[in-house]
Design a protein around this motif. Structure first.
Motif, PDB file in Angstrom:
ATOM      1  N   ARG A 273       5.199 -13.201   4.329  1.00 36.88           N
ATOM      2  CA  ARG A 273       4.354 -12.764   3.224  1.00 36.88           C
ATOM      3  C   ARG A 273       3.802 -11.367   3.522  1.00 36.88           C
ATOM      4  O   ARG A 273       3.439 -11.051   4.650  1.00 36.88           O
ATOM      5  CB  ARG A 273       3.220 -13.764   3.016  1.00 36.88           C
ATOM      6  CG  ARG A 273       3.710 -15.053   2.287  1.00 36.88           C
ATOM      7  CD  ARG A 273       2.859 -16.248   2.595  1.00 36.88           C
ATOM      8  NE  ARG A 273       1.461 -15.904   2.617  1.00 36.88           N
ATOM      9  CZ  ARG A 273       0.610 -16.091   1.581  1.00 36.88           C
ATOM     10  NH1 ARG A 273       1.038 -16.634   0.457  1.00 36.88           N
ATOM     11  NH2 ARG A 273      -0.648 -15.757   1.691  1.00 36.88           N
ATOM     12  N   PHE A 299       5.225 -11.628  -1.960  1.00 37.07           N
ATOM     13  CA  PHE A 299       4.285 -10.532  -2.181  1.00 37.07           C
ATOM     14  C   PHE A 299       3.018 -11.073  -2.843  1.00 37.07           C
ATOM     15  O   PHE A 299       3.068 -11.524  -3.986  1.00 37.07           O
ATOM     16  CB  PHE A 299       4.924  -9.460  -3.060  1.00 37.07           C
ATOM     17  CG  PHE A 299       4.004  -8.316  -3.370  1.00 37.07           C
ATOM     18  CD1 PHE A 299       3.559  -7.466  -2.362  1.00 37.07           C
ATOM     19  CD2 PHE A 299       3.554  -8.087  -4.664  1.00 37.07           C
ATOM     20  CE1 PHE A 299       2.686  -6.418  -2.638  1.00 37.07           C
ATOM     21  CE2 PHE A 299       2.684  -7.043  -4.958  1.00 37.07           C
ATOM     22  CZ  PHE A 299       2.257  -6.207  -3.931  1.00 37.07           C
ATOM     23  N   VAL A 300       1.901 -11.036  -2.131  1.00 28.80           N
ATOM     24  CA  VAL A 300       0.681 -11.616  -2.709  1.00 28.80           C
ATOM     25  C   VAL A 300      -0.125 -10.592  -3.490  1.00 28.80           C
ATOM     26  O   VAL A 300      -0.898 -10.933  -4.375  1.00 28.80           O
ATOM     27  CB  VAL A 300      -0.227 -12.242  -1.623  1.00 28.80           C
ATOM     28  CG1 VAL A 300       0.525 -13.310  -0.843  1.00 28.80           C
ATOM     29  CG2 VAL A 300      -0.797 -11.189  -0.684  1.00 28.80           C
ATOM     30  N   LYS A 345      -4.569 -12.117   4.170  1.00 28.80           N
ATOM     31  CA  LYS A 345      -4.032 -13.233   4.979  1.00 28.80           C
ATOM     32  C   LYS A 345      -2.514 -13.370   4.869  1.00 28.80           C
ATOM     33  O   LYS A 345      -1.984 -14.429   4.525  1.00 28.80           O
ATOM     34  CB  LYS A 345      -4.701 -14.550   4.567  1.00 28.80           C
ATOM     35  CG  LYS A 345      -6.217 -14.537   4.770  1.00 28.80           C
ATOM     36  CD  LYS A 345      -6.840 -15.886   4.464  1.00 28.80           C
ATOM     37  CE  LYS A 345      -8.345 -15.801   4.484  1.00 28.80           C
ATOM     38  NZ  LYS A 345      -8.893 -14.949   3.374  1.00 28.80           N
TER      39      LYS A 345
END
Lengths: 411, 411
Positions: A273, A299-300, A345
């Motif tokens: 991520r 992809f956050v 995160k």
């Protein structure tokens, strides 16, 4: 078969629209090994169109016309071609029925000039228009094929793929297969790439080698003609191997791909991520990634830290770092990459800080860029680069370089 | 002056790229009253290029060439033209210096084939390339102007506007002045706009009215020919007034502007600071704003909240809001706009949440978008819209609509 494409329409010569039809048709013909040697655009003028036809007859055996099949007075493609080949126009009942039905479905009155669209050249095969009114047609005269297609791409493209191309393929000599492959490179200029491969390029016959520069990248198209598709592919394999031995470190993918697509593949597969901290690129990295569907798997999101304030408050870059080294520095890039990773995160954090221009900042030159890549449990890497170009180019190239770094580091 | 445009490049005939150069140049020439009668595309082949030149010499007195000025073996435009007009190639020292400097800036070694780019046709005026290496040039021979421009649009367009067009204008008959003005509209389709103005469009002679649709926007170009520039401008004023009486609510700016530039003007002048929370647009809003220099005065940055996790953790959207209404909802857009404004301590916050496709989310249709605009001390406004198109179009149109909302609300 040697082809040329004649597009008819004054709107093209006035620059109101681009001749995307010529590109579309050329691409499809290249795929099946039909050579296109000329594109011509003329206005809605029968004298100039007539001259273009005369000329095309001498040098091509497939002439493709787009545009000028509509109902209005300035649509004169069919009339001009019939005059040139000495045939006449006849009404095609099926086309007329279909035009009448078209108006009925829309509850509109059919004006008389629409009948003109059902006129076809005597002796031609009719190509149905599934997305409009004017039918296309194709005929052979004196060894030359004449293919007439409508102008609007929404009508032309499906007609070409569904009816015209299959017709052309039945007319082709099918003994030779065309196999082609595109190699995509990043980080090497077109001229340097050519220098590295000059002996191969000069010796090329079959397969051929065609380099092309686009947006800071270079592609090489390899094309081979062979009676046997498998044997042709083997020849491409051999040539590709030679090329990659020399410039393989700049190679990143085959055919219709892009740096973002390759990054998406790698991060998707490895379930890594990622988050981005963007200063110089102002959101462009995130925006390019999210143009592809399905990226939410890895992809956050990210922080666009355009002001130093946001770098400090949200991404915890120490004030002393900005005071001592500046926001455009290795040190700042490191904090941004590490802290955006922690804040959101993720496994990986990438950062972009630099100067896109038009003015210098912190006494550093325009084009100075630092890209940081931080991975949990590993030492953060900083990639310092110098870019040239306009503001937009520097932003765009920073993003590409960042994608390239991710590929090299994680694939 | 009768012009034609010859584009050189096998990549055009293979359909790898579109001939946007011909469109660009034609449009600019149409604006100044130079007629373009033909576009031609030939490959990197000196025999076919030579034939195209022969033909053009007979029918045009301005021949514009694009492409084939680069460093590689297949770049042969200059060589072919010199052979046709019987001139020779000479090294331009300034161009050579500039090419050498280009490599130095990038810390790259200049390969020998790059010297070829500094060769120019004897007796021509050199047009500087501010965005690449190959210079352009123009010369007159036997009553015909030859204008040579590079192929990459990023180099060609600024060279044409900055150096080539002013040169051509000095060669034109100057008795009639051309005054033109572009009105930019957003939120109205081309056909609706034409319907509103149909009587004016049908009655047009001088000034002329030319509507053009582009990227979800519509522009109208008004052009007048008049011996006196001031009188011409007055005629445009009168016509503009009539047009804006009818469709003025969709008008947002004059000439070469854009929604982002207008937003930058308004927010810069009013000293309003803004931050963005982007879900569906994935950074595109921020990226488009920051393509313009000087936006750091009012744009501090934003959060790309692509995942729901980031919406909750960083932008404090309550979990219950997402569970009850979904991330694509009026409620979520409100929290995003208000909280990004508070998080980044700005006057205004804007948010984008929606579904770009290709798959539906939360049972909501593709194209469902909510834009939130929050201003300190005012009630937050939510703009719900439905958009059509591909994933990229929906993202792009969301950004445009957001910019339009900002303009309507704050200017």
């Amino acid at each position: 078969m040697n082809a040329e494409i004649i597009a008819i329409g004054s709107e093209l010569l006035l620059g109101q629209i681009t001749n995307t039809n010529a590109q579309y048709i050329s691409k499809q013909l290249a795929n099946v090994g039909i050579n296109v040697y000329y594109h011509t655009v003329v206005g809605d003028n029968s004298v100039r169109l007539s001259e273009a036809i005369d000329q095309a007859q001498k040098r091509s055996n497939l002439i493709i016309f787009t545009g000028g099949l509509g109902p209005t007075k300035d649509d004169l493609t069919k009339e001009t071609i019939t005059a040139s080949v000495g045939r006449s126009l006849v009404t095609d009942q099926e086309a007329l029925d279909s035009i009448e039905a078209y108006f009925k479905r829309r509850n509109r009155v059919m004006t008389d000039n629409n009948r003109k669209q059902a006129l076809v050249i005597e002796g031609s095969s009719i190509l149905r228009n599934d997305h409009g009114m004017a039918p296309g047609m194709v005929f052979k005269d004196n060894g030359v094929y004449y293919l007439l297609l409508p102008g609007p791409p929404k009508e032309m493209e499906p007609m070409f793929m569904t009816y015209a191309l299959p017709f052309l393929l039945t007319q082709l000599d099918e003994s030779a297969q065309i196999v082609s492959r595109v190699l995509n490179f990043y980080g090497i200029g077109e001229s340097q790439l050519e220098t590295e491969l000059i002996d191969l390029i000069e010796a090329q016959t079959n397969p051929t080698i065609a380099p092309l520069a686009k947006d800071g990248e270079v592609t090489i198209r390899l094309t081979v003609k062979h009676e046997n598709e498998v044997e042709g592919a083997k020849l491409l394999d051999e040539l590709e191997k030679k090329i990659l031995t020399r410039v393989g470190s700049f190679f990143y993918g085959y055919n219709e791909t892009s740096l973002t697509k390759e990054v998406a593949l790698v991060f998707g597969e490895k379930k890594l991520r990622i988050a981005a901290a963007e200063s110089i690129t102002g959101g462009l990295f995130s925006s390019e990634l999210t143009q592809n569907p399905g990226v939410s798997e890895f992809f956050v999101g990210g922080v666009t830290c355009y002001s130093n304030e946001v770098k400090q408050s949200l991404l915890n870059v120490p004030k002393e770092v900005i005071d001592e080294f500046g926001a455009v520095s290795e040190e700042c890039a490191r904090f941004l990459a590490e802290n955006v990773r922690e804040l959101l995160k993720t496994d990986v954090g990438i950062s972009f800080t630099g100067i896109a221009g038009p003015t210098e900042i912190e006494g550093k030159e325009i084009g100075t860029v630092f890209i940081g890549v931080s991975k949990l449990g590993e030492q953060t890497r900083i990639y310092p680069i110098k870019l040239a170009g306009t503001r937009e180019q520097i932003q765009g190239r920073s993003v590409k370089y960042g994608l390239y770094c991710l590929l090299k580091q994680f694939s």
